[in-house]
Design an enzyme around this catalytic site. Structure first.
Site, PDB file in Angstrom:
ATOM      1  CD  GLU A  88      43.294 -15.956 127.667  1.00 27.23           C
ATOM      2  OE1 GLU A  88      43.099 -15.728 128.882  1.00 27.23           O
ATOM      3  OE2 GLU A  88      44.068 -15.275 126.974  1.00 27.23           O
ATOM      4  CB  CYS A 117      68.811 -11.822 121.494  1.00 29.02           C
ATOM      5  SG  CYS A 117      68.842 -13.063 122.773  1.00 29.02           S
ATOM      6  CE  LYS A 138      44.377 -12.063 125.626  1.00 34.42           C
ATOM      7  NZ  LYS A 138      44.405 -12.736 126.868  1.00 34.42           N
ATOM      8  CG  ASN A 171      67.966 -14.198 118.238  1.00 31.45           C
ATOM      9  OD1 ASN A 171      67.517 -14.662 119.277  1.00 31.45           O
ATOM     10  ND2 ASN A 171      67.198 -13.917 117.191  1.00 31.45           N
ATOM     11  N   GLY A 172      69.415 -17.056 119.808  1.00 33.12           N
ATOM     12  CA  GLY A 172      68.959 -18.440 119.636  1.00 33.12           C
ATOM     13  C   GLY A 172      69.289 -19.267 120.861  1.00 33.12           C
ATOM     14  NE  ARG A 189      65.018  -9.976 117.222  1.00 36.52           N
ATOM     15  CZ  ARG A 189      64.318 -10.852 116.512  1.00 36.52           C
ATOM     16  NH1 ARG A 189      63.271 -10.438 115.820  1.00 36.52           N
ATOM     17  NH2 ARG A 189      64.618 -12.129 116.495  1.00 36.52           N
ATOM     18  CE  LYS A 219      52.775  -8.927 128.114  1.00 34.54           C
ATOM     19  NZ  LYS A 219      51.613  -9.722 127.678  1.00 34.54           N
ATOM     20  CD1 TRP A 262      63.688 -14.215 125.597  1.00 34.29           C
ATOM     21  CD2 TRP A 262      63.013 -12.220 126.296  1.00 34.29           C
ATOM     22  NE1 TRP A 262      62.527 -14.393 126.293  1.00 34.29           N
ATOM     23  CE2 TRP A 262      62.087 -13.196 126.735  1.00 34.29           C
ATOM     24  CE3 TRP A 262      62.770 -10.891 126.636  1.00 34.29           C
ATOM     25  CZ2 TRP A 262      60.952 -12.873 127.490  1.00 34.29           C
ATOM     26  CZ3 TRP A 262      61.640 -10.582 127.378  1.00 34.29           C
ATOM     27  CH2 TRP A 262      60.751 -11.554 127.798  1.00 34.29           C
ATOM     28  CD  GLU A 298      43.618  -8.606 128.117  1.00 35.03           C
ATOM     29  OE1 GLU A 298      44.297  -7.948 128.903  1.00 35.03           O
ATOM     30  OE2 GLU A 298      43.850  -9.794 127.857  1.00 35.03           O
ATOM     31  CG  HIS A 343      22.570 -24.021 136.606  1.00 33.60           C
ATOM     32  ND1 HIS A 343      21.683 -24.788 137.336  1.00 33.60           N
ATOM     33  CD2 HIS A 343      23.273 -24.902 135.834  1.00 33.60           C
ATOM     34  CE1 HIS A 343      21.873 -26.067 137.066  1.00 33.60           C
ATOM     35  NE2 HIS A 343      22.820 -26.162 136.148  1.00 33.60           N
TER      36      HIS A 343
HETATM   37  C1  AGP Z   1      46.190 -11.145 129.949  1.00 31.00           C
HETATM   38  O1  AGP Z   1      45.919 -10.831 128.594  1.00 31.00           O
HETATM   39  C2  AGP Z   1      46.481  -9.919 130.775  1.00 31.00           C
HETATM   40  N1  AGP Z   1      47.498  -9.140 130.195  1.00 31.00           N
HETATM   41  C3  AGP Z   1      46.684 -10.239 132.253  1.00 31.00           C
HETATM   42  O2  AGP Z   1      45.532 -10.935 132.687  1.00 31.00           O
HETATM   43  C4  AGP Z   1      47.913 -11.103 132.602  1.00 31.00           C
HETATM   44  O3  AGP Z   1      47.722 -12.424 132.123  1.00 31.00           O
HETATM   45  C5  AGP Z   1      48.037 -11.131 134.132  1.00 31.00           C
HETATM   46  O4  AGP Z   1      48.284  -9.818 134.575  1.00 31.00           O
HETATM   47  C6  AGP Z   1      49.140 -12.059 134.637  1.00 31.00           C
HETATM   48  O5  AGP Z   1      50.374 -11.603 134.149  1.00 31.00           O
HETATM   49  P1  AGP Z   1      51.645 -12.583 134.297  1.00 31.00           P
HETATM   50  O6  AGP Z   1      51.364 -13.794 133.471  1.00 31.00           O
HETATM   51  O7  AGP Z   1      52.797 -11.773 133.761  1.00 31.00           O
HETATM   52  O8  AGP Z   1      51.815 -12.929 135.742  1.00 31.00           O
END
Ligand code: AGP
Length: 615
Positions: free
Chosen positions: A488, A2, A492, A101-102, A27, A610, A75, A495, A511
């Protein structure tokens, strides 16, 4: 986490506090509130929602009052985001007010004790317990506020950065910290309190950063007194002259939120297992699991649904659950699962993983599974989010707000929670020996410092990034627990740098994908010490014979892959099932540095959001 802000001095407090909360909103942004002392009484205004919602709701009169005040942007960790759970909180007498905050881990036992002494509680928060504990001590011991705070905090287990004042003695504010940051701005006859210096950077460059287990008594007509919470001994605080600008401070001095969040992972992982991994008692304690143990133990299978990075965390969990707890697991893309009319029975347990807790496909998959009788368990990072509320039970990751669109600390804290669940179920089923169980607990506790060690390769990774930043394609390879990490790592890179990348099981190369390999293709191979290490070494030799450029993620001290690869990045050794918590770190940094070198918008990449709340 927070954001907390406070002011005591000769200016109107409200404008400083409300602007300070706006600057700290990164935060946490579940709810916001202020407490102002107008010279005769305490005025509090707080609301669910953002700081802007607070500004809309606050009574105009309040804003013109007082040269003493505190504010908070939340938060949530205990108690869903709503008006009542918002900070500031006041004591039963109405005199003492606090922002925090904590996480107070032992708040339940403290609350029970206070209730037996006649205290009443309005909220579900740990913070309201703390302010009433302080009041109880102050009343019972007949001591001043500062002493009462010191005595009370010695009864508390957890993390805190707090600011407290007594409306009957409005000439002082008490602050204290353990595990959460707290800065004190020193002005000319005025003092500022905040989680970082952004709220007061234009008023003063002189600041004291309290150390853990320190508290300060701030009287605007006198010098600050800093003391040790443990024994009340005086501390000579180090006064800093701030060099940072406002924007840098919000990012904690990092150039991007993503980099800040990569470096927050040791703390995020520690916060996530804190209070759940009890090594001395050799137990794992997770209420959501304990209360539903039978459902998990009698489950035909566990179905994990998620999207993106959370789906990758689910894949890691599949390996861990099946290896340790011997429970059949299948991992589904939520977007596919929700539409394919899957066979689900009431003996199925569904685990939904989501950082935001708002992903539309994951939410829809949950609702569909519930309609078919499945028990649904959520792993979310946002308290009170739609998915957290829709699931039958759950366990939060305590990663704090993840601002960067590219998910980093959410991934490692999700794996932390899922590993704890798998270990707890394995213990309950007897599929893990007590010695192995202890070994895992011990190793999990060492993971945060091992992540710190992995982060030390940042400079070397920047050099490697510079060599390959112009590549058009990357391949990422891994086996076993690290196959999902390869996926993963590729995500990264894609994206945030917009370079095409694919992740594969290392053995899958022959394959088809091996046809892609030539001297222009960088291949990231996760080749840490593991059961199938020799097979990964053979895969590396296959790539080498086709002139592929190899970036090996290896266990510290490995000499074999070091000889074969063009570049190696070391991570500390650990138990294989926990290695994804370490091997993902260099891949996060590699994608970050390449994207920065290509001048991409790292925190807000094109076309992305996000939280994907649309289908
Ligand atoms: C991951 O870096 C992306 N931002 C995206 O794949 C994300 O993980 C996905 O949209 C799922 O989001 P969530 O974990 O909030 O459900």
């Amino acid at each position: 986490m927070c954001g907390i802000v406070g002011y005591i001095g000769h200016r109107e407090a409200y404008p400083i506090i409300i602007e300070g909360l706006r600057r700290l909103e990164y935060r946490g942004y579940d709810s916001a509130g202020v407490a102002l002392f107008d010279g005769t009484d305490l005025k509090i205004s707080k609301t669910k929602g953002k700081v802007s919602d607070l500004e809309l709701r606050i009574n105009e009169e309040i804003t013109k009052t007082g040269k003493l005040g505190i504010g908070h942007t939340r938060w949530a960790t205990h108690g869903v985001p709503n008006d009542v759970n918002s900070h500031p909180h006041i004591s039963n007498s109405g005199s003492l007010v606090i922002i925090h905050n904590g996480i107070i881990e032992n708040y339940e036992s403290l609350k029970k004790e206070l209730i037996t002494r006649g205290y009443k509680f309005q909220s579900d928060t740990d913070t309201e317990v703390l302010i009433n504990l302080i009041e109880e001590v102050k009343t019972k011991e007949k001591v001043k506020l500062g002493k009462a705070v010191q005595i009370a905090l010695n009864q508390v287990v957890g993390a805190y950065a707090i600011a407290v004042f007594d409306k009957t003695r409005p000439e002082e504010v008490i602050v204290a910290r353990l595990g959460s940051p707290l800065a004190i701005g020193i002005g000319d006859g005025e003092f500022f309190i905040a989680s970082d210096a952004s709220p007061f950077i234009e008023y003063t460059k002189n600041a004291i950063y309290l150390e853990d287990e320190e508290m300060a008594i701030i009287r605007f007509d006198k010098k600050i007194k800093v003391r040790k919470i443990k024994d009340d001994s005086l501390v000579d605080p180090y006064m800093q002259e701030l060099q940072l600008n406002l924007e840098q401070i919000e990012k904690g001095g990092y150039d991007h939120f993503m980099l800040k969040e990569i470096h927050e992972q040791p703390k995020a992982i520690r916060d996530t297992f804190r209070g759940r991994l009890l090594r001395n008692e050799a137990i794992i304690k997770m209420a959501g699991i304990e209360d539903n143990m039978k459902k998990f133990l009698n489950a035909n299978r566990i179905i994990i649904v998620a999207c993106g990075t959370s789906w990758h965390a689910g894949l890691v969990a599949e390996y861990i659950f099946e290896d340790l707890a011997r429970i059949p697991v299948e991992v589904e893309y939520a977007s596919e699962f929700r539409y394919r009319n899957p066979v689900i029975s009431e003996n199925d347990v569904l685990i939904a993983i989501s950082q935001s807790g708002e992903t539309a496909d994951t939410l829809a998959a949950i609702k569909m599974a519930k309609s078919k009788g499945a028990f649904v368990f959520g792993v979310c990072n946002v308290v009170g989010s739609s998915i957290a509320r829709e699931t039958d039970a759950g366990a939060y990751t305590h990663a704090g707000p993840e601002i960067g669109v590219a998910s980093t600390k959410a991934f490692t804290t999700q794996i932390t929670v899922l590993s704890l669940i798998a270990l707890r179920l394995a213990r309950a089923k007897g599929t893990i020996s007590s010695s192995d169980f202890r070994r895992y607990l011990l190793e999990m506790e060492l993971i945060p410092e091992k992540v710190e060690k992995a982060l030390e390769s940042d400079k070397h990774i920047r050099i490697v990034s510079d060599i390959y930043k112009e590549a058009s394609n990357f391949l990422y390879l891994g086996r076993g627990f690290n196959f999902p990490v390869a996926l993963e790592g590729a995500l990264k890179l894609k994206e945030i740098s917009y370079i095409h990348a694919e992740g594969y099981p290392a053995a899958e190369m022959k394959h088809g994908p091996i046809a892609l390999i030539d001297e222009n293709m960088p291949i990231v191979v996760i080749a840490t010490k593991a059961e199938h290490y020799d097979k990964v070494v053979s895969n590396i030799q296959e790539i080498k014979s086709r002139k592929g450029k190899i970036i090996g993620v290896i266990t510290e001290g490995d000499t074999v892959v070091r000889k074969l690869a063009d570049h190696v990045i070391e991570v500390p050794d650990t138990i294989e099932a926990l290695s994804p918590l370490l091997t993902t770190i260099p891949l996060q940094l590699l994608s970050y540095h390449i994207a920065v070198m290509l001048d991409k918008n790292v925190d807000q990449p094109r076309n992305l959001a996000k939280s994907v709340t649309v289908e």
